[in-house]
Design a protein around this motif. Structure first.
Motif, PDB file in Angstrom:
ATOM      1  N   SER A   1       8.153  -2.722   8.855  1.00 27.48           N
ATOM      2  CA  SER A   1       8.275  -2.958   7.407  1.00 27.48           C
ATOM      3  C   SER A   1       7.046  -2.472   6.672  1.00 27.48           C
ATOM      4  O   SER A   1       7.133  -1.846   5.595  1.00 27.48           O
ATOM      5  CB  SER A   1       8.476  -4.465   7.149  1.00 27.48           C
ATOM      6  N   ILE A   2       5.855  -2.747   7.245  1.00 31.02           N
ATOM      7  CA  ILE A   2       4.609  -2.271   6.634  1.00 31.02           C
ATOM      8  C   ILE A   2       4.587  -0.751   6.614  1.00 31.02           C
ATOM      9  O   ILE A   2       4.182  -0.123   5.619  1.00 31.02           O
ATOM     10  CB  ILE A   2       3.392  -2.828   7.404  1.00 31.02           C
ATOM     11  N   ALA A   3       5.052  -0.124   7.711  1.00 29.04           N
ATOM     12  CA  ALA A   3       5.047   1.339   7.794  1.00 29.04           C
ATOM     13  C   ALA A   3       5.922   1.959   6.710  1.00 29.04           C
ATOM     14  O   ALA A   3       5.561   2.979   6.104  1.00 29.04           O
ATOM     15  CB  ALA A   3       5.512   1.784   9.183  1.00 29.04           C
ATOM     16  N   ARG A   4       7.083   1.349   6.459  1.00 27.86           N
ATOM     17  CA  ARG A   4       7.956   1.878   5.400  1.00 27.86           C
ATOM     18  C   ARG A   4       7.300   1.753   4.036  1.00 27.86           C
ATOM     19  O   ARG A   4       7.386   2.673   3.205  1.00 27.86           O
ATOM     20  CB  ARG A   4       9.293   1.128   5.414  1.00 27.86           C
ATOM     21  N   GLN A   5       6.637   0.627   3.795  1.00 27.56           N
ATOM     22  CA  GLN A   5       5.988   0.421   2.498  1.00 27.56           C
ATOM     23  C   GLN A   5       4.824   1.391   2.310  1.00 27.56           C
ATOM     24  O   GLN A   5       4.686   2.029   1.254  1.00 27.56           O
ATOM     25  CB  GLN A   5       5.489  -1.026   2.384  1.00 27.56           C
ATOM     26  N   VAL A   6       4.001   1.528   3.345  1.00 27.87           N
ATOM     27  CA  VAL A   6       2.854   2.445   3.259  1.00 27.87           C
ATOM     28  C   VAL A   6       3.349   3.893   3.207  1.00 27.87           C
ATOM     29  O   VAL A   6       2.812   4.714   2.448  1.00 27.87           O
ATOM     30  CB  VAL A   6       1.907   2.235   4.458  1.00 27.87           C
ATOM     31  N   GLY A   7       4.376   4.227   3.988  1.00 25.60           N
ATOM     32  CA  GLY A   7       4.920   5.583   3.970  1.00 25.60           C
ATOM     33  C   GLY A   7       5.415   5.992   2.603  1.00 25.60           C
ATOM     34  O   GLY A   7       5.183   7.115   2.153  1.00 25.60           O
ATOM     35  N   GLY A   8       6.091   5.063   1.915  1.00 24.03           N
ATOM     36  CA  GLY A   8       6.540   5.359   0.555  1.00 24.03           C
ATOM     37  C   GLY A   8       5.382   5.605  -0.389  1.00 24.03           C
ATOM     38  O   GLY A   8       5.428   6.519  -1.227  1.00 24.03           O
ATOM     39  N   ALA A   9       4.307   4.794  -0.242  1.00 20.69           N
ATOM     40  CA  ALA A   9       3.130   4.970  -1.105  1.00 20.69           C
ATOM     41  C   ALA A   9       2.453   6.312  -0.830  1.00 20.69           C
ATOM     42  O   ALA A   9       2.031   7.011  -1.772  1.00 20.69           O
ATOM     43  CB  ALA A   9       2.152   3.819  -0.876  1.00 20.69           C
ATOM     44  N   VAL A  10       2.346   6.676   0.443  1.00 24.32           N
ATOM     45  CA  VAL A  10       1.713   7.954   0.793  1.00 24.32           C
ATOM     46  C   VAL A  10       2.548   9.120   0.270  1.00 24.32           C
ATOM     47  O   VAL A  10       2.010  10.098  -0.250  1.00 24.32           O
ATOM     48  CB  VAL A  10       1.529   8.057   2.323  1.00 24.32           C
ATOM     49  N   GLU A  11       3.863   9.022   0.402  1.00 26.35           N
ATOM     50  CA  GLU A  11       4.733  10.088  -0.103  1.00 26.35           C
ATOM     51  C   GLU A  11       4.575  10.239  -1.611  1.00 26.35           C
ATOM     52  O   GLU A  11       4.487  11.364  -2.127  1.00 26.35           O
ATOM     53  CB  GLU A  11       6.189   9.777   0.240  1.00 26.35           C
ATOM     54  N   ASN A  12       4.514   9.114  -2.327  1.00 28.79           N
ATOM     55  CA  ASN A  12       4.303   9.177  -3.780  1.00 28.79           C
ATOM     56  C   ASN A  12       2.956   9.815  -4.104  1.00 28.79           C
ATOM     57  O   ASN A  12       2.847  10.617  -5.044  1.00 28.79           O
ATOM     58  CB  ASN A  12       4.382   7.772  -4.384  1.00 28.79           C
ATOM     59  N   TYR A  13       1.932   9.435  -3.322  1.00 29.02           N
ATOM     60  CA  TYR A  13       0.607  10.015  -3.535  1.00 29.02           C
ATOM     61  C   TYR A  13       0.645  11.522  -3.306  1.00 29.02           C
ATOM     62  O   TYR A  13       0.072  12.298  -4.087  1.00 29.02           O
ATOM     63  CB  TYR A  13      -0.411   9.370  -2.593  1.00 29.02           C
TER      64      TYR A  13
ATOM     65  N   ILE B   1      -6.778   6.884  -2.108  1.00 21.89           N
ATOM     66  CA  ILE B   1      -5.914   6.663  -0.950  1.00 21.89           C
ATOM     67  C   ILE B   1      -6.693   6.267   0.290  1.00 21.89           C
ATOM     68  O   ILE B   1      -6.232   5.471   1.115  1.00 21.89           O
ATOM     69  CB  ILE B   1      -5.042   7.912  -0.669  1.00 21.89           C
ATOM     70  N   ASP B   2      -7.907   6.789   0.469  1.00 22.25           N
ATOM     71  CA  ASP B   2      -8.697   6.435   1.646  1.00 22.25           C
ATOM     72  C   ASP B   2      -9.112   4.962   1.601  1.00 22.25           C
ATOM     73  O   ASP B   2      -9.089   4.277   2.628  1.00 22.25           O
ATOM     74  CB  ASP B   2      -9.925   7.346   1.743  1.00 22.25           C
ATOM     75  N   GLU B   3      -9.503   4.476   0.421  1.00 20.80           N
ATOM     76  CA  GLU B   3      -9.829   3.059   0.287  1.00 20.80           C
ATOM     77  C   GLU B   3      -8.586   2.208   0.519  1.00 20.80           C
ATOM     78  O   GLU B   3      -8.659   1.138   1.150  1.00 20.80           O
ATOM     79  CB  GLU B   3     -10.403   2.794  -1.104  1.00 20.80           C
ATOM     80  N   MET B   4      -7.452   2.658   0.019  1.00 23.98           N
ATOM     81  CA  MET B   4      -6.207   1.910   0.192  1.00 23.98           C
ATOM     82  C   MET B   4      -5.825   1.809   1.665  1.00 23.98           C
ATOM     83  O   MET B   4      -5.461   0.735   2.167  1.00 23.98           O
ATOM     84  CB  MET B   4      -5.092   2.584  -0.609  1.00 23.98           C
ATOM     85  N   LEU B   5      -5.932   2.930   2.403  1.00 21.09           N
ATOM     86  CA  LEU B   5      -5.569   2.924   3.821  1.00 21.09           C
ATOM     87  C   LEU B   5      -6.527   2.063   4.641  1.00 21.09           C
ATOM     88  O   LEU B   5      -6.112   1.405   5.607  1.00 21.09           O
ATOM     89  CB  LEU B   5      -5.535   4.354   4.359  1.00 21.09           C
ATOM     90  N   LYS B   6      -7.797   2.049   4.279  1.00 26.79           N
ATOM     91  CA  LYS B   6      -8.761   1.167   4.967  1.00 26.79           C
ATOM     92  C   LYS B   6      -8.384  -0.287   4.751  1.00 26.79           C
ATOM     93  O   LYS B   6      -8.387  -1.109   5.691  1.00 26.79           O
ATOM     94  CB  LYS B   6     -10.172   1.445   4.433  1.00 26.79           C
ATOM     95  N   ARG B   7      -8.018  -0.634   3.535  1.00 26.37           N
ATOM     96  CA  ARG B   7      -7.621  -2.015   3.229  1.00 26.37           C
ATOM     97  C   ARG B   7      -6.333  -2.377   3.970  1.00 26.37           C
ATOM     98  O   ARG B   7      -6.216  -3.474   4.534  1.00 26.37           O
ATOM     99  CB  ARG B   7      -7.433  -2.149   1.715  1.00 26.37           C
ATOM    100  N   VAL B   8      -5.378  -1.481   4.009  1.00 27.11           N
ATOM    101  CA  VAL B   8      -4.119  -1.718   4.727  1.00 27.11           C
ATOM    102  C   VAL B   8      -4.391  -1.947   6.211  1.00 27.11           C
ATOM    103  O   VAL B   8      -3.821  -2.857   6.837  1.00 27.11           O
ATOM    104  CB  VAL B   8      -3.155  -0.530   4.524  1.00 27.11           C
ATOM    105  N   ALA B   9      -5.270  -1.117   6.805  1.00 28.48           N
ATOM    106  CA  ALA B   9      -5.591  -1.256   8.227  1.00 28.48           C
ATOM    107  C   ALA B   9      -6.197  -2.634   8.525  1.00 28.48           C
ATOM    108  O   ALA B   9      -5.863  -3.265   9.545  1.00 28.48           O
ATOM    109  CB  ALA B   9      -6.537  -0.146   8.661  1.00 28.48           C
ATOM    110  N   ASP B  10      -7.066  -3.106   7.655  1.00 27.88           N
ATOM    111  CA  ASP B  10      -7.664  -4.429   7.848  1.00 27.88           C
ATOM    112  C   ASP B  10      -6.605  -5.534   7.746  1.00 27.88           C
ATOM    113  O   ASP B  10      -6.622  -6.503   8.524  1.00 27.88           O
ATOM    114  CB  ASP B  10      -8.766  -4.658   6.813  1.00 27.88           C
ATOM    115  N   ILE B  11      -5.675  -5.400   6.778  1.00 28.06           N
ATOM    116  CA  ILE B  11      -4.614  -6.406   6.617  1.00 28.06           C
ATOM    117  C   ILE B  11      -3.712  -6.419   7.844  1.00 28.06           C
ATOM    118  O   ILE B  11      -3.325  -7.476   8.341  1.00 28.06           O
ATOM    119  CB  ILE B  11      -3.799  -6.119   5.338  1.00 28.06           C
ATOM    120  N   VAL B  12      -3.380  -5.236   8.371  1.00 26.01           N
ATOM    121  CA  VAL B  12      -2.471  -5.147   9.515  1.00 26.01           C
ATOM    122  C   VAL B  12      -3.070  -5.840  10.743  1.00 26.01           C
ATOM    123  O   VAL B  12      -2.372  -6.578  11.465  1.00 26.01           O
ATOM    124  CB  VAL B  12      -2.135  -3.674   9.819  1.00 26.01           C
ATOM    125  N   THR B  13      -4.367  -5.604  11.017  1.00 27.78           N
ATOM    126  CA  THR B  13      -4.980  -6.260  12.180  1.00 27.78           C
ATOM    127  C   THR B  13      -4.962  -7.780  12.020  1.00 27.78           C
ATOM    128  O   THR B  13      -4.773  -8.511  12.992  1.00 27.78           O
ATOM    129  CB  THR B  13      -6.429  -5.784  12.378  1.00 27.78           C
TER     130      THR B  13
END
Length: 575
Positions: A192-204, A64-76
């Protein structure tokens, strides 16, 4: 009204308005409309590309930490901002922890924590709505400086809650260094990104909770198997604390057993390698958190032991990085035999589920300990015949030596000495039968023999102060038998030769130990030894017995000296 129907009506209305325009204006309006549609299509394509990239990152990275780092880079990249920070709620849902950051800020991940309601990020988590600040974000009344970041280097901030299907799981922020007007498209895209990431975090989180439950059930099952194993008590205790710490992610776990005679708790097992923690003194029941768990018979939780009055060792807690504590009584059939202490590295509020699981672990540990003690006692009973046989052989050897070398004024004197030697061995067996383990308290042993031997030999009118001095510790039963015989002979020798007549009023047994040796002394202030006295050349039967037992059985050394009005018999042997 359905979305498609509404959009169709809008397009028809736009087309009707264009047809009413003059031909020259109609062409310009059509071109503007086409440009607007192209812009909307580009924005939708950007959003679709961003969500596709986010989806790929979520689907391809198990960490999850690698995933969140990648998401942060995509968002910027897709929002055109300078920095993206992703905070997730901790297990207690009371603090937000920085878990993902774009660019070169990864070193601060995990180090920044904000309470819910604290700062702009905490406010977004508390209220569940986004915040848009286009310039001078630090002037906002909700703003709070965050360590590791230069607060005046950025102007704008957009903060959006991360939601799963059920609950809030965190907050995602973007920032820009210059002032920036966030468009509806950027806000919608980040939402929209927040909803997608939030769902993934909740599943995790759900997967992690299921995994934790499975791991904890496995730990309970493993501890249950130890109950019927043939492991020694020390091995069982070490296994319990190691599995509890690993399964529950505790910093330190320890088991302390109750010494009822001293009303103290003694550390018997811990997975910690810290010498400061493992060597800390015993704790009194009435002066400690663990003691409260024993006295009240229930789990005691402390959020921060470093700041809690009554916690005895806050300096060790600070040094070892200990924070929250749960102390659980080890109970078997309503009898409390000790405590299980579990520490976390960060502030933590123990949930009901965690308390119930830790209680189950403590109960299993208590059963394991009780079972191990029963196994030891059974082994003691099985070996009792062997011990009695050895003791009788020792008595027979002493009697044969007494027959060959003893010189007595009367049969009564010979029998009295024989009785004293037999009683010394009997004292060891009596203490063993009353102890929990296969060891004997050296001070209790010395006190029993001193009282029985000295009082039996001293005349009723003779007043002598009898005392046992030094720290108490346990002797293995084998050593205890020889020490008992040696004490009997040395005390008898001191009474008969040193305290004869009216000379001397003190008879002391002193015990001590260091890392390598145990020392036992019998001291009196009576008649001193002759100037040329050598115990190795003495014909005294008792001293010969002592010399033999110390040299051959304890592998130690024996000295007998007089100095400054005191006569000392010193026995020193390896631990």
């Amino acid at each position: 009204m359905p979305w498609r129907t509404r959009k169709t009506q809008e397009h028809e209305a736009t087309a009707a308005a264009l047809r009413e325009l003059p031909p020259d204006q109609e062409l310009g309006a059509l071109r503007a409309r086409v440009a607007e549609l192209e812009r909307l299509i580009a924005e939708k394509n950007l959003e679709a590309d961003a969500l596709r990239e986010i989806g790929q990152a979520i689907g391809s990275m198990l960490n999850i930490d690698e995933m969140l780092k990648r998401v942060a880079d995509i968002v910027t990249k897709v929002t055109g901002t300078d920095l993206c920070l992703i905070y997730l709620l901790d297990d207690d849902a009371k603090e937000l922890v920085l878990r993902g950051a774009s660019g070169s800020t990864k070193d601060v991940v995990g180090k920044i924590r904000l309470k819910v309601g604290e700062g702009i990020t905490g406010w977004v988590a508390q209220q569940g709505t986004h915040v848009v600040l286009n310039r001078e974000a630090w002037r906002d009344s909700r703003f709070k400086p965050v360590p590791f970041f230069s607060q005046d280097s950025y102007q704008s901030m957009l903060s959006v809650p991360l939601r799963g299907n059920n609950d809030l799981v965190g907050v995602i922020n973007v920032r820009t260094n210059p002032p920036h007007e966030y468009t509806k498209v950027q806000i919608s895209l980040l939402d929209s990104i927040a909803r997608q990431v939030g769902g993934a975090v909740e599943n995790y989180n759900q997967y992690r909770r299921v995994e934790q439950r499975a791991s904890r059930l496995s730990a309970l099952s493993e501890i249950s198997r130890t109950i019927t194993s043939d492991l020694y008590l020390e091995e069982i205790l070490q296994l319990i604390v190691a599995m509890t710490a690993e399964t529950m992610n505790f910093k330190i776990c320890s088991i302390m057993l109750l010494d009822e005679s001293k009303e103290e708790l003694v550390i018997k097992a811990t997975q910690s390698k810290s010498r400061a923690y493992t060597k800390k003194p015993n704790v009194k029941l009435t002066e400690s958190v663990a003691g409260r768990a024993v006295i009240e018979g229930r789990p005691i939780t402390i959020r921060d032991v470093r700041k809690t009055p009554g916690y005895q060792y806050p300096d060790i807690a600070k040094k070892e990085g200990l924070c929250s504590l749960i102390s659980l009584p080890l109970m078997v059939k309503k009898e409390i035999i000790g405590v299980l202490n579990c520490y976390t590295a960060t502030p933590h509020d123990f949930t009901e589920e965690e308390i119930n699981l830790c209680t189950a672990l403590a109960n299993q540990a208590a059963i394991s300990i009780q079972n191990a003690k029963l196994v030891v006692r059974t082994a003691v009973l099985q070996e009792m015949h062997h011990r009695v046989k050895n003791s009788l052989q020792t008595i027979a050897s002493l009697l044969r030596l007494q027959v060959r070398m003893g010189k007595f004024e009367s049969p009564k004197e010979a029998l009295t000495q024989s009785i004293n030697r037999i009683q010394s061995i009997a004292t060891v067996h009596e203490l063993l039968s009353n102890e929990n383990l296969d060891d004997v308290s050296i001070k209790r042993l010395a006190d029993n023999i001193l009282s029985a031997t000295a009082r039996g030999l001293l005349p009723d009118a003779r007043r002598v102060n009898l005392s046992v001095q030094g720290e108490d510790f346990l002797l293995p039963s084998g050593q205890a038998t020889y020490v008992a015989l040696i004490l009997n002979e040395l005390i008898q020798n001191a009474v008969e030769h040193g305290l004869k007549g009216n000379i001397g009023h003190e008879l002391i047994v002193a015990v001590s130990r260091d890392e390598d040796y145990i020392t036992v002394e019998v001291i009196n202030d009576g008649e001193p030894l002759p100037p040329d006295f050598d115990p190795r050349r003495s014909r005294n039967l008792g001293l010969r017995i002592v010399e033999s037992l110390v040299r051959d059985n304890l592998l130690g050394e024996f000295t007998l000296t007089s100095e400054n009005g005191w006569t000392r018999s010193v026995v020193r042997f390896p631990r």
